[in-house]
Design a protein around this motif. Structure first.
Motif: not given
Length: 141
Positions: A82-84, A78
């Motif tokens: 970087k997004r899930p 995070c």
């Protein structure tokens, strides 16, 4: 440059700036020179012609081991921005073409698709008669 030289940050058009082989650890190899064009083996495995006027940097891009670095936990990812990543099957039908089916093995009936409905996993997206087709000697693997 002599043949066999490892290069990166290669221009497509002279004066436009480097566009090829710029990722961490990337490198291209100068295979041949004939007339006004040079033959390169790109990091993807593709072999293509480039003008000899185009500029490039000698050597390989640094930070080779960036993919081997262990982030340790989700929070570290995070912090990098970087997004899930969520599976389409876990979404609702309004959010993804794979969404809304209760069984796990739903892709037997549907074709794999992107969230926007375009075919994924195996469909070729390159234009059939692109202007640069004549410059590509061997496609990527």
């Amino acid at each position: 440059m002599p043949l066999g030289t490892t290069i990166h940050n290669i221009e497509f058009k002279h004066g436009k700036g480097g566009q090829l082989a710029r990722a961490a650890g990337a490198r291209a190899k100068l295979i041949a020179k004939e007339g006004k064009s040079a033959t390169l083996r790109l990091p993807s495995g593709e072999v293509r012609l480039i003008s000899q006027n185009c500029l490039a940097t000698v050597g390989q891009v640094g930070n080779v081991g960036v993919t081997r670095k262990s982030l340790g936990r989700a929070g570290s990812k995070c912090w990098l921005g970087k997004r899930p990543v969520v599976r389409g099957a876990a979404m609702n039908p309004v959010d993804h073409p794979h969404g809304g089916v209760k069984e796990k093995l739903q892709l037997e009936e549907k074709k794999p698709a992107t969230p926007w409905g375009y075919p994924a996993l195996g469909r070729k997206s390159r234009k059939r008669r692109k202007y640069s087709d004549s410059l590509i000697l061997r496609r990527r693997k």
